[in-house]
Design an enzyme around this catalytic site. Sequence first.
Site, PDB file in Angstrom:
ATOM      1  CG  HIS A   5       2.441 -10.169  -4.042  1.00  0.00           C
ATOM      2  ND1 HIS A   5       1.997 -10.174  -2.743  1.00  0.00           N
ATOM      3  CD2 HIS A   5       3.495 -11.015  -4.079  1.00  0.00           C
ATOM      4  CE1 HIS A   5       2.766 -10.979  -2.019  1.00  0.00           C
ATOM      5  NE2 HIS A   5       3.682 -11.509  -2.814  1.00  0.00           N
ATOM      6  CG  ASN A  62       4.523 -17.554  -3.103  1.00  0.00           C
ATOM      7  OD1 ASN A  62       4.421 -18.597  -3.738  1.00  0.00           O
ATOM      8  ND2 ASN A  62       5.580 -16.759  -3.217  1.00  0.00           N
ATOM      9  CB  CYS A  79      -0.949   0.002   1.194  1.00  0.00           C
ATOM     10  SG  CYS A  79      -2.362  -1.125   0.998  1.00  0.00           S
TER      11      CYS A  79
HETATM   12  P1  5GP Z   1       6.090 -13.032  -1.535  1.00  0.00           P
HETATM   13  O1  5GP Z   1       7.320 -13.494  -0.778  1.00  0.00           O
HETATM   14  O2  5GP Z   1       5.086 -12.425  -0.579  1.00  0.00           O
HETATM   15  O3  5GP Z   1       5.482 -14.033  -2.449  1.00  0.00           O
HETATM   16  O4  5GP Z   1       6.586 -11.880  -2.489  1.00  0.00           O
HETATM   17  C1  5GP Z   1       6.940 -10.623  -2.026  1.00  0.00           C
HETATM   18  C2  5GP Z   1       7.934 -10.056  -2.999  1.00  0.00           C
HETATM   19  O5  5GP Z   1       8.066  -8.679  -2.729  1.00  0.00           O
HETATM   20  C3  5GP Z   1       9.340 -10.659  -2.870  1.00  0.00           C
HETATM   21  O6  5GP Z   1       9.710 -11.262  -4.107  1.00  0.00           O
HETATM   22  C4  5GP Z   1      10.225  -9.468  -2.505  1.00  0.00           C
HETATM   23  O7  5GP Z   1      11.482  -9.494  -3.138  1.00  0.00           O
HETATM   24  C5  5GP Z   1       9.387  -8.290  -2.963  1.00  0.00           C
HETATM   25  N1  5GP Z   1       9.612  -7.083  -2.193  1.00  0.00           N
HETATM   26  C6  5GP Z   1       9.676  -6.971  -0.835  1.00  0.00           C
HETATM   27  N2  5GP Z   1       9.865  -5.699  -0.474  1.00  0.00           N
HETATM   28  C7  5GP Z   1       9.923  -4.982  -1.642  1.00  0.00           C
HETATM   29  C8  5GP Z   1      10.125  -3.591  -1.912  1.00  0.00           C
HETATM   30  O8  5GP Z   1      10.258  -2.748  -1.031  1.00  0.00           O
HETATM   31  N3  5GP Z   1      10.133  -3.221  -3.224  1.00  0.00           N
HETATM   32  C9  5GP Z   1       9.984  -4.135  -4.238  1.00  0.00           C
HETATM   33  N4  5GP Z   1      10.013  -3.672  -5.483  1.00  0.00           N
HETATM   34  N5  5GP Z   1       9.783  -5.458  -4.003  1.00  0.00           N
HETATM   35  C10 5GP Z   1       9.758  -5.866  -2.720  1.00  0.00           C
HETATM   36 ZN    ZN Z   2      -1.829  -3.307   1.210  1.00  0.00          ZN
END
Ligand code: 5GP
Ligand code: ZN
Length: 112
Positions: A98, A85, A7
């Site tokens: 996402h 995920n 957000c």
């Molecule tokens: P999840 O682990 O929840 O499936 O994916 C979250 C993704 O968000 C991860 O691949 C991580 O690298 C990415 N991510 C986390 N913090 C940030 C950020 O501050 N900026 C960007 N561009 N990606 C982020």
């Molecule tokens: Zn949010």
Amino acid sequence: MSDCLFCKIISGEIPSSKVYEDDICLAFNDIDPQAPVHFLVIPKTHIGSVAEVNECNSAVVAHIFEVIAKIAREKGVESYRVVSNIGEQAGQSVPHLHFHVLSGRDMTWPPG
Ligand code: 5GP
Ligand code: ZN
């Protein structure tokens, strides 16, 4: 949601490398890319994960998939993987819906 990382990216409070934006969703490059192409597409409204998709908000998800196909076409990407995920055991680290879009390398199946 005020304490949600994504957000904050939507509001601009946290900067991101934007790939695409419209009224409904935002796409930006993952900060820790796992493939030569790795961007995330997120809804602008806070939805926790796929587990919170319902008949009231599923049009947003349909739109996101249209956007994924459009970005892929524009990037000339023909083979790619879309991943979401759900929950900690599956590897979700950010509790805002996402879709990862990964491309540009060989991929294995099943995912780890
Ligand atoms: P999840 O682990 O929840 O499936 O994916 C979250 C993704 O968000 C991860 O691949 C991580 O690298 C990415 N991510 C986390 N913090 C940030 C950020 O501050 N900026 C960007 N561009 N990606 C982020
Ligand atoms: Zn949010």
